[in-house]
Write a protein that holds these residues in place. Structure first.
Motif, PDB file in Angstrom:
ATOM      1  N   LEU A   1      74.740  31.849  55.094  1.00 40.59           N
ATOM      2  CA  LEU A   1      74.250  30.926  56.114  1.00 40.59           C
ATOM      3  C   LEU A   1      73.457  31.653  57.185  1.00 40.59           C
ATOM      4  O   LEU A   1      72.339  31.246  57.545  1.00 40.59           O
ATOM      5  N   LEU A   2      74.009  32.757  57.708  1.00 44.79           N
ATOM      6  CA  LEU A   2      73.344  33.507  58.779  1.00 44.79           C
ATOM      7  C   LEU A   2      72.058  34.159  58.311  1.00 44.79           C
ATOM      8  O   LEU A   2      71.142  34.393  59.105  1.00 44.79           O
ATOM      9  N   ALA A   3      71.975  34.439  57.020  1.00 46.76           N
ATOM     10  CA  ALA A   3      70.775  35.072  56.481  1.00 46.76           C
ATOM     11  C   ALA A   3      69.547  34.176  56.618  1.00 46.76           C
ATOM     12  O   ALA A   3      68.404  34.663  56.608  1.00 46.76           O
ATOM     13  N   HIS A   4      69.758  32.877  56.764  1.00 48.42           N
ATOM     14  CA  HIS A   4      68.625  31.963  56.890  1.00 48.42           C
ATOM     15  C   HIS A   4      67.989  32.005  58.279  1.00 48.42           C
ATOM     16  O   HIS A   4      66.824  31.609  58.439  1.00 48.42           O
ATOM     17  N   ILE A   5      68.734  32.455  59.294  1.00 47.08           N
ATOM     18  CA  ILE A   5      68.268  32.346  60.682  1.00 47.08           C
ATOM     19  C   ILE A   5      66.912  33.018  60.911  1.00 47.08           C
ATOM     20  O   ILE A   5      66.004  32.406  61.478  1.00 47.08           O
ATOM     21  N   PRO A   6      66.702  34.280  60.485  1.00 40.59           N
ATOM     22  CA  PRO A   6      65.418  34.929  60.786  1.00 40.59           C
ATOM     23  C   PRO A   6      64.227  34.290  60.082  1.00 40.59           C
ATOM     24  O   PRO A   6      63.073  34.587  60.420  1.00 40.59           O
ATOM     25  N   ASN A   7      64.486  33.414  59.107  1.00 38.51           N
ATOM     26  CA  ASN A   7      63.380  32.905  58.286  1.00 38.51           C
ATOM     27  C   ASN A   7      62.998  31.456  58.608  1.00 38.51           C
ATOM     28  O   ASN A   7      62.119  30.902  57.944  1.00 38.51           O
ATOM     29  N   ILE A   8      63.628  30.845  59.607  1.00 41.70           N
ATOM     30  CA  ILE A   8      63.430  29.411  59.811  1.00 41.70           C
ATOM     31  C   ILE A   8      62.003  29.059  60.216  1.00 41.70           C
ATOM     32  O   ILE A   8      61.588  27.911  60.071  1.00 41.70           O
ATOM     33  N   ARG A   9      61.220  30.031  60.708  1.00 45.03           N
ATOM     34  CA  ARG A   9      59.852  29.722  61.127  1.00 45.03           C
ATOM     35  C   ARG A   9      58.828  30.009  60.034  1.00 45.03           C
ATOM     36  O   ARG A   9      57.634  29.756  60.227  1.00 45.03           O
ATOM     37  N   GLU A  10      59.272  30.543  58.912  1.00 42.38           N
ATOM     38  CA  GLU A  10      58.338  30.867  57.840  1.00 42.38           C
ATOM     39  C   GLU A  10      57.895  29.594  57.125  1.00 42.38           C
ATOM     40  O   GLU A  10      58.661  28.647  56.946  1.00 42.38           O
ATOM     41  N   ASP A  11      56.646  29.591  56.699  1.00 40.48           N
ATOM     42  CA  ASP A  11      56.097  28.416  56.019  1.00 40.48           C
ATOM     43  C   ASP A  11      56.843  28.118  54.720  1.00 40.48           C
ATOM     44  O   ASP A  11      56.976  26.957  54.331  1.00 40.48           O
TER      45      ASP A  11
ATOM     46  N   TYR B   1      59.967  28.637  54.118  1.00 39.87           N
ATOM     47  CA  TYR B   1      61.413  28.524  54.340  1.00 39.87           C
ATOM     48  C   TYR B   1      61.983  27.350  53.537  1.00 39.87           C
ATOM     49  O   TYR B   1      61.462  26.226  53.595  1.00 39.87           O
ATOM     50  N   SER B   2      63.056  27.615  52.829  1.00 41.81           N
ATOM     51  CA  SER B   2      63.653  26.579  51.973  1.00 41.81           C
ATOM     52  C   SER B   2      65.166  26.484  52.166  1.00 41.81           C
ATOM     53  O   SER B   2      65.867  25.976  51.305  1.00 41.81           O
ATOM     54  N   GLY B   3      65.646  27.009  53.291  1.00 38.64           N
ATOM     55  CA  GLY B   3      67.085  26.962  53.552  1.00 38.64           C
ATOM     56  C   GLY B   3      67.501  25.632  54.144  1.00 38.64           C
ATOM     57  O   GLY B   3      66.768  24.642  54.092  1.00 38.64           O
ATOM     58  N   PRO B   4      68.697  25.588  54.728  1.00 39.82           N
ATOM     59  CA  PRO B   4      69.191  24.345  55.335  1.00 39.82           C
ATOM     60  C   PRO B   4      68.258  23.881  56.456  1.00 39.82           C
ATOM     61  O   PRO B   4      67.591  24.690  57.109  1.00 39.82           O
ATOM     62  N   ALA B   5      68.197  22.582  56.670  1.00 40.75           N
ATOM     63  CA  ALA B   5      67.395  22.055  57.770  1.00 40.75           C
ATOM     64  C   ALA B   5      67.870  22.668  59.080  1.00 40.75           C
ATOM     65  O   ALA B   5      69.063  22.920  59.267  1.00 40.75           O
ATOM     66  N   VAL B   6      66.915  22.927  59.970  1.00 39.30           N
ATOM     67  CA  VAL B   6      67.254  23.584  61.234  1.00 39.30           C
ATOM     68  C   VAL B   6      68.301  22.770  61.996  1.00 39.30           C
ATOM     69  O   VAL B   6      69.217  23.330  62.601  1.00 39.30           O
ATOM     70  N   GLY B   7      68.200  21.447  61.944  1.00 42.34           N
ATOM     71  CA  GLY B   7      69.182  20.615  62.618  1.00 42.34           C
ATOM     72  C   GLY B   7      70.578  20.805  62.066  1.00 42.34           C
ATOM     73  O   GLY B   7      71.556  20.890  62.828  1.00 42.34           O
ATOM     74  N   GLU B   8      70.685  20.878  60.767  1.00 45.48           N
ATOM     75  CA  GLU B   8      71.990  21.099  60.146  1.00 45.48           C
ATOM     76  C   GLU B   8      72.509  22.492  60.457  1.00 45.48           C
ATOM     77  O   GLU B   8      73.709  22.691  60.688  1.00 45.48           O
TER      78      GLU B   8
ATOM     79  N   GLN C   1      65.464  26.218  67.756  1.00 44.40           N
ATOM     80  CA  GLN C   1      64.055  26.100  68.129  1.00 44.40           C
ATOM     81  C   GLN C   1      63.763  26.736  69.480  1.00 44.40           C
ATOM     82  O   GLN C   1      62.604  27.009  69.810  1.00 44.40           O
ATOM     83  N   ASN C   2      64.807  26.983  70.271  1.00 46.48           N
ATOM     84  CA  ASN C   2      64.624  27.588  71.589  1.00 46.48           C
ATOM     85  C   ASN C   2      64.782  29.097  71.585  1.00 46.48           C
ATOM     86  O   ASN C   2      64.761  29.727  72.646  1.00 46.48           O
ATOM     87  N   ILE C   3      64.944  29.699  70.406  1.00 50.84           N
ATOM     88  CA  ILE C   3      65.046  31.153  70.294  1.00 50.84           C
ATOM     89  C   ILE C   3      63.705  31.687  69.818  1.00 50.84           C
ATOM     90  O   ILE C   3      63.147  31.207  68.822  1.00 50.84           O
ATOM     91  N   ALA C   4      63.172  32.668  70.536  1.00 48.98           N
ATOM     92  CA  ALA C   4      61.879  33.257  70.159  1.00 48.98           C
ATOM     93  C   ALA C   4      61.963  33.870  68.764  1.00 48.98           C
ATOM     94  O   ALA C   4      63.005  34.387  68.353  1.00 48.98           O
ATOM     95  N   THR C   5      60.855  33.804  68.055  1.00 51.94           N
ATOM     96  CA  THR C   5      60.822  34.290  66.672  1.00 51.94           C
ATOM     97  C   THR C   5      61.268  35.736  66.562  1.00 51.94           C
ATOM     98  O   THR C   5      62.038  36.099  65.663  1.00 51.94           O
ATOM     99  N   ASP C   6      60.824  36.592  67.487  1.00 53.49           N
ATOM    100  CA  ASP C   6      61.174  38.014  67.403  1.00 53.49           C
ATOM    101  C   ASP C   6      62.613  38.290  67.848  1.00 53.49           C
ATOM    102  O   ASP C   6      63.060  39.443  67.817  1.00 53.49           O
ATOM    103  N   SER C   7      63.356  37.250  68.248  1.00 47.11           N
ATOM    104  CA  SER C   7      64.765  37.432  68.624  1.00 47.11           C
ATOM    105  C   SER C   7      65.719  36.801  67.623  1.00 47.11           C
ATOM    106  O   SER C   7      66.937  36.871  67.796  1.00 47.11           O
ATOM    107  N   LEU C   8      65.176  36.193  66.566  1.00 45.03           N
ATOM    108  CA  LEU C   8      66.044  35.551  65.581  1.00 45.03           C
ATOM    109  C   LEU C   8      66.891  36.577  64.837  1.00 45.03           C
ATOM    110  O   LEU C   8      68.061  36.315  64.516  1.00 45.03           O
ATOM    111  N   GLU C   9      66.320  37.743  64.574  1.00 44.18           N
ATOM    112  CA  GLU C   9      67.079  38.804  63.899  1.00 44.18           C
ATOM    113  C   GLU C   9      68.204  39.297  64.800  1.00 44.18           C
ATOM    114  O   GLU C   9      69.323  39.563  64.335  1.00 44.18           O
ATOM    115  N   THR C  10      67.913  39.425  66.102  1.00 42.46           N
ATOM    116  CA  THR C  10      68.957  39.824  67.056  1.00 42.46           C
ATOM    117  C   THR C  10      70.069  38.788  67.104  1.00 42.46           C
ATOM    118  O   THR C  10      71.264  39.134  67.146  1.00 42.46           O
ATOM    119  N   LEU C  11      69.695  37.516  67.082  1.00 47.28           N
ATOM    120  CA  LEU C  11      70.681  36.448  67.088  1.00 47.28           C
ATOM    121  C   LEU C  11      71.557  36.525  65.846  1.00 47.28           C
ATOM    122  O   LEU C  11      72.797  36.408  65.927  1.00 47.28           O
TER     123      LEU C  11
END
Length: 505
Positions: free
Chosen positions: A271-281, A283-290, A233-243
């Protein structure tokens, strides 16, 4: 009396007493998540609270600071390194730190305080809001004894100084509170290429109302923000792909599936493929906490990233901590005790390690603008190692405890004496007022606030015709009282002299 009988008349035998006013009630000005009390807006209105729980009830929680990740231009500018490739981690957005400053305040002994919320986390931090909307509402509040604006240091340098000057003028006008001012860029060394932060502060602040403020250097590294509060949640949306890219590089996962790769690699890629999409409405991947928990286990780079973010969020200006220290010392000893040689809680180290010699210019300077040092001592922790106001050359108002003790005496006696406004300006009223003030000052002397082997050495109260008033004063309706007090001053410099003597046996 018209009907025969027995009539009872009660006559007061004792005058009023002076009640000591509260001495440690800071007013914090800043930005909050919300400002609401049961549907009633608290925006730009001072609200008294007594705990962090009440703060969250009325003003909400912490802001979510979003950090960007980008490839570093060179090794010197990189914040984290993955596979010999450097990345910078920065927070380009607004840095709202009132919430964490309040946590630091209560960690250091804070108690009742006032909050003036001038905006929410979608508003820009501006000098106009903090100065024009935050300070004027405090004019109608009598209880606050300190003014703290932790977010002033996130303005432009000239706006920060303008706001601090407004705080000084407010304190001088009210005569019942002091400002605790933060040093702009106070996390930097004094020999920083951008300039000496202390000299910049001193040169810009001016000379007005300096005895109504104190300042501390440097900023402090704290433990206020914990590991469990940080994550994707502390990573900016436009940096999720970089992460995602740097994690794939660290874990040796190719962008596309390769023939014969292990199921573990395939699982990591999914698993990593879900990272850029966690802010999308959708989104149906693993919970961000998990997802956070999994990345913390498998990725040292992700841990280093969160550690850098935590260090950034935990670097705070010390004003809120000092407001807590003032409260702690006042409650344990009294306002007359200097708020120094006290350890800071929830602080790991100061941002700059100041030596004995380096503190000389901070404490005693030609122009008198003393800056109190925060220093680490082996075996003792991080201590407040200064007790001066910004008016360091004044023999009257050099020390914080002297300034604050005088405010307490003035405001306490002022409030008690108000009961005698419009009373006859004669010897009866003069005697009553003198007796009331004498009794109050005697109790202050017994506590240790006033210095003298006997009460007569510690204070004196004068009132009366020919003493403090003329006949014209009485005709004008003026009652003058003169009070002299000897306030306790700290032993700032202790000199111990050693000399050899002749052998006697």
């Amino acid at each position: 009396m018209k009907t025969p009988g027995v009539y009872i008349v009660e006559k007061d035998a004792f005058g009023n007493g002076v009640v000591e006013v509260a001495t440690a009630v800071p007013a914090f000005i800043g930005y909050t998540q919300r400002a609401d009390n049961g549907g009633k807006s608290l925006r730009n209105k001072p609200m008294r609270i007594t705990s962090m729980g009440e703060f969250m009830q009325f003003f909400g929680g912490a802001p979510i600071a979003e950090y960007t990740i980008a490839e570093a231009a060179d090794e010197a500018s990189s914040d984290i390194t993955v596979k010999d490739k450097g990345y910078t981690v920065a927070n380009p957005g607004q840095k709202y730190n009132l919430f964490n400053s309040m946590r630091l305040f209560y960690a250091n002994g804070g108690g009742p305080c006032y909050i003036v919320s001038v905006g929410n986390y979608s508003d820009e931090i501006s000098n106009e809001r903090l100065k024009d909307n935050g300070i004027p509402p405090l004019l109608k509040e009598e209880e606050p004894t300190m003014v703290v604006v932790p977010e002033a240091i996130h303005l432009k340098d000239e706006d920060c100084i303008a706001l601090q000057q407004a705080v000084l003028m407010h304190c001088q006008k009210m005569m019942s509170r002091i400002g605790i001012l933060d040093i702009y860029d106070g996390y930097k060394q004094r020999n920083h290429p951008d300039g000496d932060v202390i000299d910049n502060f001193r040169n810009a602040l001016g000379v007005n109302a300096l005895n109504y403020a104190a300042s501390y250097y440097p900023w402090v590294h704290t433990t206020i923000v914990g590991d469990t509060e940080l994550g994707l949640q502390n990573i900016a949306t436009d940096s999720l792909e970089t992460l995602k890219g740097l994690l794939m590089e660290e874990l040796g996962v190719a962008e596309a599936a390769e023939e014969g790769e292990s199921p573990k690699i395939t699982e990591l890629r999914d698993l990593l493929a879900h990272i850029p999409n966690i802010r999308e409405d959708a989104y149906s991947g693993p919970a961000v906490g998990e997802l956070n928990k999994t990345l913390i286990v498998i990725s040292p780079a992700f841990n280093n990233l969160l550690m850098h973010i935590k260090e950034s969020l935990n670097l705070l200006p010390p004003s809120a901590a000092m407001a807590g220290i003032y409260t702690l010392v006042d409650n344990n000893r009294g306002v007359w005790k200097a708020p120094a040689n006290v350890s800071l809680n929830a602080v790991t180290k100061p941002a700059v390690n100041i030596s004995h010699d380096e503190q000389e210019d901070l404490n005693v300077t030609l122009h008198g603008k003393s800056i109190n040092a925060i220093r680490p001592f082996i075996g003792e922790g991080v201590l407040v190692w200064g007790a001066r106001t910004l008016d360091g050359n004044s023999k009257d108002w050099r020390y914080i405890n002297v300034r604050r003790t005088m405010i307490m005496l003035e405001q306490s006696i002022k409030a008690a004496t108000k009961a005698y406004v419009f009373e006859p300006n004669d010897s009866g009223t003069w005697t009553t007022i003198k007796s009331m003030i004498d009794s109050f000052l005697y109790n202050q002397w017994k506590k240790g606030a006033l210095v003298g082997s006997v009460p007569e050495d510690a204070y004196s109260v004068s009132v009366g015709l020919g003493s403090t008033m003329t006949a014209d004063d009485i005709l004008e309706g003026i009652l003058r009282v003169t009070i002299l007090v000897a306030i306790s001053r700290p032993a700032e410099f202790i000199e111990i002299t050693f000399q050899q003597q002749m052998q006697k046996s």
